[in-house]
Write an enzyme that holds these catalytic residues in place. Structure first.
Site, PDB file in Angstrom:
ATOM      1  N   GLU A   1       0.842  -1.207   0.000  1.00  0.00           N
ATOM      2  CA  GLU A   1       0.000   0.000   0.000  1.00  0.00           C
ATOM      3  C   GLU A   1       0.863   1.237   0.000  1.00  0.00           C
ATOM      4  O   GLU A   1       0.333   2.358   0.091  1.00  0.00           O
ATOM      5  CB  GLU A   1      -0.852   0.084   1.273  1.00  0.00           C
ATOM      6  CG  GLU A   1      -1.720  -1.084   1.525  1.00  0.00           C
ATOM      7  CD  GLU A   1      -2.463  -0.927   2.842  1.00  0.00           C
ATOM      8  OE1 GLU A   1      -2.568  -1.944   3.538  1.00  0.00           O
ATOM      9  OE2 GLU A   1      -2.919   0.183   3.178  1.00  0.00           O
TER      10      GLU A   1
ATOM     11  N   CYS B   1      -3.879  -5.001   2.792  1.00  0.00           N
ATOM     12  CA  CYS B   1      -2.844  -5.858   3.361  1.00  0.00           C
ATOM     13  C   CYS B   1      -2.795  -7.251   2.767  1.00  0.00           C
ATOM     14  O   CYS B   1      -1.988  -8.071   3.199  1.00  0.00           O
ATOM     15  CB  CYS B   1      -3.036  -5.961   4.875  1.00  0.00           C
ATOM     16  SG  CYS B   1      -3.092  -4.327   5.648  1.00  0.00           S
TER      17      CYS B   1
ATOM     18  N   HIS C   1      -3.630 -12.363   9.539  1.00  0.00           N
ATOM     19  CA  HIS C   1      -3.211 -10.968   9.388  1.00  0.00           C
ATOM     20  C   HIS C   1      -3.310 -10.318  10.765  1.00  0.00           C
ATOM     21  O   HIS C   1      -4.225 -10.586  11.525  1.00  0.00           O
ATOM     22  CB  HIS C   1      -4.134 -10.260   8.399  1.00  0.00           C
ATOM     23  CG  HIS C   1      -3.901  -8.772   8.374  1.00  0.00           C
ATOM     24  ND1 HIS C   1      -2.677  -8.226   8.084  1.00  0.00           N
ATOM     25  CD2 HIS C   1      -4.722  -7.728   8.640  1.00  0.00           C
ATOM     26  CE1 HIS C   1      -2.765  -6.900   8.155  1.00  0.00           C
ATOM     27  NE2 HIS C   1      -3.992  -6.575   8.501  1.00  0.00           N
TER      28      HIS C   1
END
Lengths: 388, 155, 349
Positions: free
Chosen positions: C82, C114, C237
């Site tokens: 990102e 992500c 994550h």
């Protein structure tokens, strides 16, 4: 056929910040002094050759030869601008010498001029980086002081040199400069002043580094047997020699030795048929204090690693074993890059004529040496001048 | 809107990214920067491109406090003259350590870092820098295997 | 023929800032952030580091482990992030050049918050299985930014992990199955031209992170006929410590299976590097025959799940590059003013 060459007149501006004078004004000032001293008309000059590192980057002005010739009102005289970074002046002198020695010309003006203060300091640092290897040194973040700092760090590691000794180089040059009305800086300095100044590139501090200056210098050359037409005190050019070495430190044989200086000095002393002990004073290229230490060794005045003794014992002051940079050198005298090599010659001439100010005149000076270096040692010019 | 000097940045990009030099098969010497002919053998040389390992030792160093315009905002930073394992010397920055920690003879390895950014939205230039060598991680695996052996011996 | 991970590599910058230091400057209560987010400190990139440099370091480590892979055998390279250094100019091209893989490969930058790099792993798996390429590389790396004083500032960190995907005896971790779960959910975004992202507060939890991570993981296990007991490790994550712990609990995974891959309290949220660094930490310690479940999450929103089986080839290859713990342990703390200078929070004049 080679004939002997003499310097018959000199001229120089003060080195410093000359806000109201541009490139051509500075060249004019030095040129007019020399021409008047020689008692000639500008129109008698047959060839102009002078040093200028970067009119282009400092001023956006190239073709500086043409600029100077026009402003001095000397068209159609051939005017050549020579560039070898900080050795531009010395290399110009060599070219002027060749022009007279070869028999091609009988009256040649050699000059040097640089205008450095029109740009801001960060930009000036960048422009001076052009004297190093742009692609593999400057590109990675090294600056010009950085390159000499690399040499200093290694030298200190190999020979145990102390920062105080480097400071003594600057102190001496400021002492001499304080008596020179043409010097950039007239203030005296102490070792403490040097060691407390801010670090520029470790171990070099601000007071280990020469300034950025505006200035110009000029000498007139003629064949020796015609010199009497212009002066009662011709100064004979006994030798001029130039040598080259790698541009960057990467492939230098030994980063604590400027092989170009060693080579040029060998050739000069052979050409002049003189020994080191016959030199009465020297103008060496002290762009940084470490450079003066290396210069004395590389010129052959002492063994590698031993120059520090001369500073511990004060032998490079006027009155010492070998007076060095009696006009303040580059550190106090100033460094208008393209002009410095010629300024050094002007100082030797004045000293040999006995015309230096009280306190900095070397008694009975007969033979002098000038040493001009380009970049971190890629070009070196050694000149030996004599009164007889 | 065109940016300045782009072809020049690009021309030595591969050498900057991967620390590429020249190797002469004739005299078995490596050179940096890359060369068109072997400076020792001249026409008798047989040269090819070589990618250096990136390992070397600090030959000299300095700490730049007053940088040129391009590098002003990174100051102070360490510049090192590094003697590569293969012989040639290269100049770049030494990172991931403090100025007081650098010493002549220190072992370093090449890493990939940003060199600078052109102002006004120009290009970003990358290249090799050097960081101190640290082999302490090798012990991790030895310990892992011996821990596992101990565990299976228990069961 | 088994297809999966042939080499992996990690990189985390050296500098750290503690949450106490951030809280001190903003007058926040550090403990409430520590407990609320489950974080101690986060990584900060040096002035000369960015997503491209981190990606190259991680990828070079991965190539060291995938020692048998020749440069001209890599047919694809993706960088998921990102915080690509350029808005337009592919990070992947720079990385491919720095690895000496050019010119015969396809390359692209990927974006999906992500999960940009785990999606690229799926692309590599597909190309390898189809026989289009011999090996593919996917790298997840970020130098994340949080608005000064915002909650995200406590977690936005820098780091990356790289994976070389291929087939055959060199595979150290076989990807048995992958499944993805994608919906349009505006939990976290950044408009073009804005310096910092925006988020929807507590909405980023249940309808976003948990909806996707839990459903994606559950459906993958359904398809495979597996259950939490069949896995030795689970990696999610990690935007903070709380979310993955909660997801593990709800799915029925024991916390001890989550811990080896849970790095966020010492590292912060490395965004596209987050779940992949967690996976790398697990690969650093897993034994042959152990099974890993990995589920990434990208805001906006989606998850990619993978069922991974470690092979006997892992021991001889993983020792060829530093483990994640090496990078987590090797650190130097900075204060907020240095952090601000490095994060360019002062506008350049």
């Amino acid at each position: 056929m080679k004939r002997e060459v003499a310097i018959v007149a000199v001229g120089a501006t003060r080195f410093g910040e000359h806000w109201s004078k541009g490139l051509k004004d500075l060249a004019w000032e030095a040129g007019v002094q020399a021409v008047e001293e020689a008692g000639i008309s500008g129109r008698d000059i047959q060839y102009i050759v002078f040093g200028n590192m970067s009119g282009g980057m400092f001023e956006g002005q190239e073709h500086v030869g043409a600029l100077v010739a026009e402003f001095l009102g000397l068209n159609p005289v051939p005017a050549t601008r020579v560039e070898a970074a900080c050795a531009s002046g010395g290399v110009a002198f060599f070219q002027g010498y060749l022009a007279v020695a070869s028999g091609m010309y009988d009256l040649v003006a050699v000059g040097g001029v640089e205008k450095m203060t029109d740009v801001e300091p960060g930009r000036a640092t960048e422009i001076l980086s052009a004297a190093m290897d742009y692609e593999w040194e400057a590109y990675f973040g090294s600056t010009f002081p950085g390159v000499y700092a690399l040499m200093a760090t290694r030298y200190m590691h190999e020979y145990g040199l102390k920062p105080e000794t480097l400071a003594k180089v600057a102190v001496k040059n400021h002492y001499h400069g304080s008596m020179n009305p043409l010097a950039h800086f007239r203030n005296k300095m102490t070792v403490e002043d040097v060691l407390s100044s801010p670090v520029v590139a470790h171990p070099l501090r601000r007071n280990d580094c020469c300034p950025v200056s505006d200035g110009a210098a000029c000498v007139i050359l003629a064949p020796l047997d015609e010199a009497h037409k212009y002066t009662d005190t011709p100064i004979i050019v006994k030798a001029v020699a130039q040598a080259s070495d790698t541009l960057s430190l990467l492939e230098r044989r030994d980063i604590c030795t400027l092989d170009a200086t060693v080579n040029a000095a060998e050739k000069a002393f052979a050409m002049a048929k003189l020994t080191r002990s016959e030199i009465d004073l020297a103008e060496v290229h002290d762009c940084f204090t470490i450079a003066e230490i290396l210069a004395l060794e590389d010129l052959g005045f002492c063994a590698k690693g031993e120059a520090f003794r001369l500073y511990e014992e004060g032998e490079t002051y006027v009155g010492g074993w070998l007076p060095v940079n009696t006009d303040g050198g580059l550190k106090a005298g100033g460094h208008a890059v393209g002009a410095t090599g010629v300024k050094q010659i002007v100082e030797i001439v004045k000293q040999l004529r006995g015309e230096a100010e009280n306190g900095r005149q070397v008694d009975g000076a007969e033979v002098g040496l000038a040493h001009n270096v380009g970049g971190s040692g890629a070009t070196a010019v050694v000149t030996i001048l004599s009164r007889r | 809107m065109s940016a300045s000097g782009v072809p020049r940045h690009w021309r030595s990009l591969r050498e900057r990214y991967r620390l590429l030099g020249t190797y002469c098969e004739n005299c078995k010497t490596s050179f940096f920067p890359p060369r068109k002919i072997c400076p020792k053998c001249r026409r008798r040389g047989r040269t090819r491109e070589v990618e250096f390992s990136g390992r070397g030792r600090v030959f000299s160093y300095t700490v730049i406090h007053v940088g040129s315009k391009t590098f002003e905002k990174y100051a102070p930073y360490i510049i090192g003259l590094v003697e590569l394992q293969e012989g040639p010397r290269v100049l770049s920055q030494i990172v991931d350590c403090r100025p007081e920690e650098v010493y002549i003879g220190m072992e370093v390895e090449a890493c990939f870092r940003k060199l600078f950014e052109q102002e006004d939205g120009g290009i970003i230039s990358y290249g090799f820098k050097f960081r101190p060598v640290d082999n302490s991680w090798v012990e991790h695996y030895a310990k892992l295997l011996s821990d596992r052996k101990a565990k299976t011996a228990q069961t | 023929m088994r297809v999966g991970i042939v080499g992996y590599g990690a990189y985390v910058p050296r500098l750290r800032i503690k949450i106490e230091e951030i809280a001190r400057v903003w007058g926040h209560d550090a403990n409430s952030y520590r407990e609320g987010l489950g974080i101690e400190e986060k990584s900060v990139p040096s002035l000369d580091e960015d997503t491209a440099t981190i990606a190259v370091e991680a990828a070079r480590n991965a190539m060291r482990r995938a020692w048998e892979v020749k440069s001209n055998e890599v047919g694809a390279l993706f960088v998921g992030s990102e915080s690509h250094p350029y808005a337009v100019k592919p990070t992947a091209a720079t990385v491919a050049e720095a690895l000496g893989l050019t010119p015969s490969l396809t390359a692209a930058d990927t974006e999906f918050a992500c999960k940009a790099a785990t999606t690229a792993i799926q692309a590599c798996l597909g190309m390898v299985k189809a026989g289009y390429i011999r090996y593919g590389v996917s790298i997840g790396a970020d130098t994340a930014q949080g608005a000064p004083g915002d909650a995200l500032e406590y977690t936005a960190a820098a780091g990356g992990a790289a994976y070389v995907i291929g087939a055959g005896d060199g595979v150290i971790a076989e990807v048995e199955e992958t499944y993805s779960y994608t919906q349009d959910v505006p939990d976290f975004w950044r408009r073009d031209g804005s310096s910092y992202p925006r988020h929807a507060g507590r909405f980023t939890g249940e309808p976003a992170y948990f909806e996707h991570v839990i459903n994606c993981t559950r459906i993958l296990m359904e398809k495979m006929g597996t259950a939490p007991k069949d896995y030795d490790y689970v990696v999610f994550h990690q935007p903070n410590s709380k979310f993955p712990l909660k997801a593990a609990r709800e799915l029925g995974f024991e916390e001890k299976k989550l811990q080896p891959g849970l790095l966020v309290s010492r590292l912060g949220n490395t965004y596209s590097g987050s779940s992949l660094l967690g996976l790398a930490a697990v690969l650093d310690v897993a034994s042959p025959g152990e099974r890993i479940l990995l589920t990434s999450y990208g805001s906006g929103a989606g998850s990619d799940s993978f069922s991974i089986m470690v092979t006997e080839a892992v021991d001889s290859k993983r020792m060829l590059a530093p483990p994640v713990m090496y990078y987590l342990d090797k650190r130097e703390y900075i204060d907020y003013s240095t952090y601000a200078r490095f994060r360019r929070l002062f506008k350049e004049g």
